[in-house]
Write an enzyme that holds these catalytic residues in place. Structure first.
Site, PDB file in Angstrom:
ATOM      1  CG  ASP A  15      -1.658  -1.305   1.392  1.00  0.00           C
ATOM      2  OD1 ASP A  15      -2.621  -1.514   0.655  1.00  0.00           O
ATOM      3  OD2 ASP A  15      -1.234  -2.127   2.229  1.00  0.00           O
ATOM      4  CE1 TYR A 182       2.361 -11.055   0.753  1.00  0.00           C
ATOM      5  CE2 TYR A 182       1.818 -12.124  -1.320  1.00  0.00           C
ATOM      6  CZ  TYR A 182       1.891 -10.985  -0.543  1.00  0.00           C
ATOM      7  OH  TYR A 182       1.500  -9.776  -1.062  1.00  0.00           O
ATOM      8  CD  GLN A 233       8.902   2.035  -4.058  1.00  0.00           C
ATOM      9  OE1 GLN A 233       9.019   3.241  -4.269  1.00  0.00           O
ATOM     10  NE2 GLN A 233       7.725   1.459  -3.934  1.00  0.00           N
ATOM     11  CD  GLU A 251      -1.799  -3.543  -7.067  1.00  0.00           C
ATOM     12  OE1 GLU A 251      -2.657  -4.128  -6.371  1.00  0.00           O
ATOM     13  OE2 GLU A 251      -1.979  -2.415  -7.551  1.00  0.00           O
ATOM     14  CG  ASP A 252       5.325  -1.381  -6.201  1.00  0.00           C
ATOM     15  OD1 ASP A 252       4.943  -0.884  -7.280  1.00  0.00           O
ATOM     16  OD2 ASP A 252       6.347  -1.013  -5.608  1.00  0.00           O
ATOM     17  CB  SER A 253       7.702  -6.807  -5.680  1.00  0.00           C
ATOM     18  OG  SER A 253       6.734  -7.674  -5.158  1.00  0.00           O
TER      19      SER A 253
HETATM   20  O1  TRH Z   1       4.421  -6.106   0.671  1.00  0.00           O
HETATM   21  P1  TRH Z   1       3.427  -6.684  -0.267  1.00  0.00           P
HETATM   22  O2  TRH Z   1       2.960  -8.010   0.049  1.00  0.00           O
HETATM   23  O3  TRH Z   1       2.254  -5.692  -0.355  1.00  0.00           O
HETATM   24  C1  TRH Z   1       0.920  -5.805  -0.589  1.00  0.00           C
HETATM   25  C2  TRH Z   1       0.130  -5.734   0.650  1.00  0.00           C
HETATM   26  O4  TRH Z   1      -0.039  -7.012   1.196  1.00  0.00           O
HETATM   27  C3  TRH Z   1      -1.140  -5.077   0.350  1.00  0.00           C
HETATM   28  O5  TRH Z   1      -2.027  -5.049   1.423  1.00  0.00           O
HETATM   29  C4  TRH Z   1      -1.784  -5.695  -0.837  1.00  0.00           C
HETATM   30  O6  TRH Z   1      -2.730  -4.814  -1.192  1.00  0.00           O
HETATM   31  C5  TRH Z   1      -0.828  -5.810  -2.002  1.00  0.00           C
HETATM   32  O7  TRH Z   1       0.369  -6.444  -1.614  1.00  0.00           O
HETATM   33  C6  TRH Z   1      -1.419  -6.565  -3.143  1.00  0.00           C
HETATM   34  O8  TRH Z   1       4.035  -6.727  -1.772  1.00  0.00           O
HETATM   35  P2  TRH Z   1       4.291  -5.593  -2.869  1.00  0.00           P
HETATM   36  O9  TRH Z   1       2.996  -5.125  -3.449  1.00  0.00           O
HETATM   37  O10 TRH Z   1       5.263  -6.132  -3.774  1.00  0.00           O
HETATM   38  O11 TRH Z   1       4.923  -4.390  -2.085  1.00  0.00           O
HETATM   39  C7  TRH Z   1       6.211  -4.388  -1.552  1.00  0.00           C
HETATM   40  C8  TRH Z   1       6.800  -3.006  -1.601  1.00  0.00           C
HETATM   41  O12 TRH Z   1       7.950  -2.959  -0.787  1.00  0.00           O
HETATM   42  C9  TRH Z   1       7.225  -2.597  -2.991  1.00  0.00           C
HETATM   43  O13 TRH Z   1       6.961  -1.238  -3.210  1.00  0.00           O
HETATM   44  C10 TRH Z   1       8.734  -2.831  -2.976  1.00  0.00           C
HETATM   45  C11 TRH Z   1       9.057  -2.485  -1.566  1.00  0.00           C
HETATM   46  N1  TRH Z   1      10.303  -3.058  -1.011  1.00  0.00           N
HETATM   47  C12 TRH Z   1      11.314  -2.199  -0.645  1.00  0.00           C
HETATM   48  O14 TRH Z   1      11.189  -0.974  -0.823  1.00  0.00           O
HETATM   49  N2  TRH Z   1      12.455  -2.716  -0.092  1.00  0.00           N
HETATM   50  C13 TRH Z   1      12.630  -4.046   0.125  1.00  0.00           C
HETATM   51  O15 TRH Z   1      13.685  -4.464   0.648  1.00  0.00           O
HETATM   52  C14 TRH Z   1      11.576  -4.921  -0.291  1.00  0.00           C
HETATM   53  C15 TRH Z   1      11.738  -6.411  -0.095  1.00  0.00           C
HETATM   54  C16 TRH Z   1      10.426  -4.402  -0.833  1.00  0.00           C
END
Ligand code: TRH
Length: 347
Positions: A15, A182, A233, A251-253
């Site tokens: 988020d 996860y 990030q 979603e983002d990664s």
């Molecule tokens: O962390 P996520 O699982 O995030 C989410 C949440 O669960 C959320 O509620 C849900 O809506 C969404 O998934 C679908 O995975 P995501 O989306 O990949 O987000 C991780 C963020 O963290 C991304 O912007 C990359 C960042 N990140 C860093 O900045 N540094 C790091 O070392 C890592 C591992 C990630």
């Protein structure tokens, strides 16, 4: 324009990660003024590390949206409710009584499902007299697009500071894999398969992943496991672009792995009602369009953790496909992707 973005952190980092990219792109690429209200500033600060003072962006606690309100109040042109979070009542009350009413946008979750195109951009009738619209990110041209912010550049010379020590632990001729998954993902079994190959691997375990694995009693002859702290990030984007293969989630990664042009496994966010199976299938339908049946089966099995070592033997073909997909994706977002489409929509 003035934008108020509301970010409520449900769990994990996605988020915050998405709201930050959105704010940053609006401010730096479209010269917009942003107030980003967040209910969990420490998590947001983990993501923004060192960048939170960018011109055009104010990061504020959730309560600041209605406490110490200025007279006259600072009124936005657009209000974004990220992942459809509810607005604080006192904030809503303030904008309801002003003559200059902002547009409300419900920014939804990303999905490759075909119905998204039918719902994207639709108005929501409501009783407030405010204009409210649903904005759906997506892969197709008739959706809200993807957050590009910016497309990672491949610069092997420039290893980010936070990764220097970590990257030095890797070996020049080994294959590099990053893992950000996860708790339920069968990573141990996946690594055990990898360990049986006649190849050496450097495995970068994202923050939290090493603890999840609890690997003290395992001997991995071919695997060099490198446990990472949480990194900024942009540095994480760099890592994705410089590994040969990535395991990503949420979603983002997931989007960044595609923009990095590398093969990946998407550990999709598990939902109680099983909706994630439909979402994964919808994505694979797009991702695998035009790919040979053999590669289609292989990638589908890999995404379901079923391919054993087969994915490895087909890595060159998958890598070529990932590059092709990356450029097709970027071509399709040549209008600025999600942020470009959002600015145009609001205008
Ligand atoms: O962390 P996520 O699982 O995030 C989410 C949440 O669960 C959320 O509620 C849900 O809506 C969404 O998934 C679908 O995975 P995501 O989306 O990949 O987000 C991780 C963020 O963290 C991304 O912007 C990359 C960042 N990140 C860093 O900045 N540094 C790091 O070392 C890592 C591992 C990630």
């Amino acid at each position: 324009m003035r934008w108020d973005i509301f970010c409520q952190i449900i769990d994990n980092y996605g988020d915050a990660g998405i709201c930050w990219r959105l704010a940053r792109s609006l401010a730096t690429q479209y010269d917009q003024n942003i107030r980003l209200f967040c209910d969990d500033l420490p998590t947001l600060q983990l993501i923004t590390m060192g960048q939170s003072h960018l011109k055009g962006i104010k990061i504020l606690p959730w309560e600041a949206s209605y406490q110490n309100a200025r007279h006259p109040p600072e009124l936005p042109d657009v209000v974004i409710q990220a992942f459809s979070c509810e607005l604080p009542t006192r904030y809503l009350n303030t904008i309801l009584v002003t003559p200059h009413k902002p547009i409300l946008i419900h920014l939804e979750y990303l999905s490759a499902e075909p119905w998204v195109a039918d719902f994207h951009g639709k108005a929501s009738p409501n009783t407030h007299g405010l204009q409210k619209y649903f904005f759906f990110p997506g892969f197709q041209a008739n959706t809200g697009g993807l957050l590009l912010d910016p497309i990672p550049k491949h610069d092997p010379e420039h290893c980010p500071k936070s990764l220097k020590v970590i990257w030095e632990q890797s070996r020049p001729h080994s294959k590099k894999i990053s893992i950000f998954s996860y708790p339920g993902a069968p990573i141990k079994e996946w690594l055990a398969n990898l360990n049986q190959l006649q190849e050496s691997f450097d495995i970068f375990l994202a923050f939290g992943n090493a603890q999840l694995l609890n690997l003290q009693h395992h001997q991995w002859l071919n695997l060099n496991l490198i446990s990472m702290p949480f990194i900024p990030q942009d540095d994480y984007d760099w890592l994705l672009a410089h590994c040969d293969f990535n395991i990503v989630r949420g979603e983002d990664s997931f989007i960044r792995a595609q923009l990095a042009g590398k093969p990946f496994i998407w550990n999709i966010y598990p939902q109680d009602d099983g909706a994630h199976h439909t979402k994964l299938k919808a994505f694979l339908d797009l991702y695998l369009e035009g790919v040979t049946p053999q590669l289609q089966d292989l990638i589908t099995e890999a995404m379901e953790w079923q391919s054993g070592q087969d994915w490895w033997n087909n890595l060159p073909a998958w890598t070529e496909h990932a590059k092709h997909w990356q450029s097709a994706l970027i071509d399709r977002q040549s209008d600025g992707g999600l942020v470009g489409r959002l600015v145009k929509f609001v205008s």
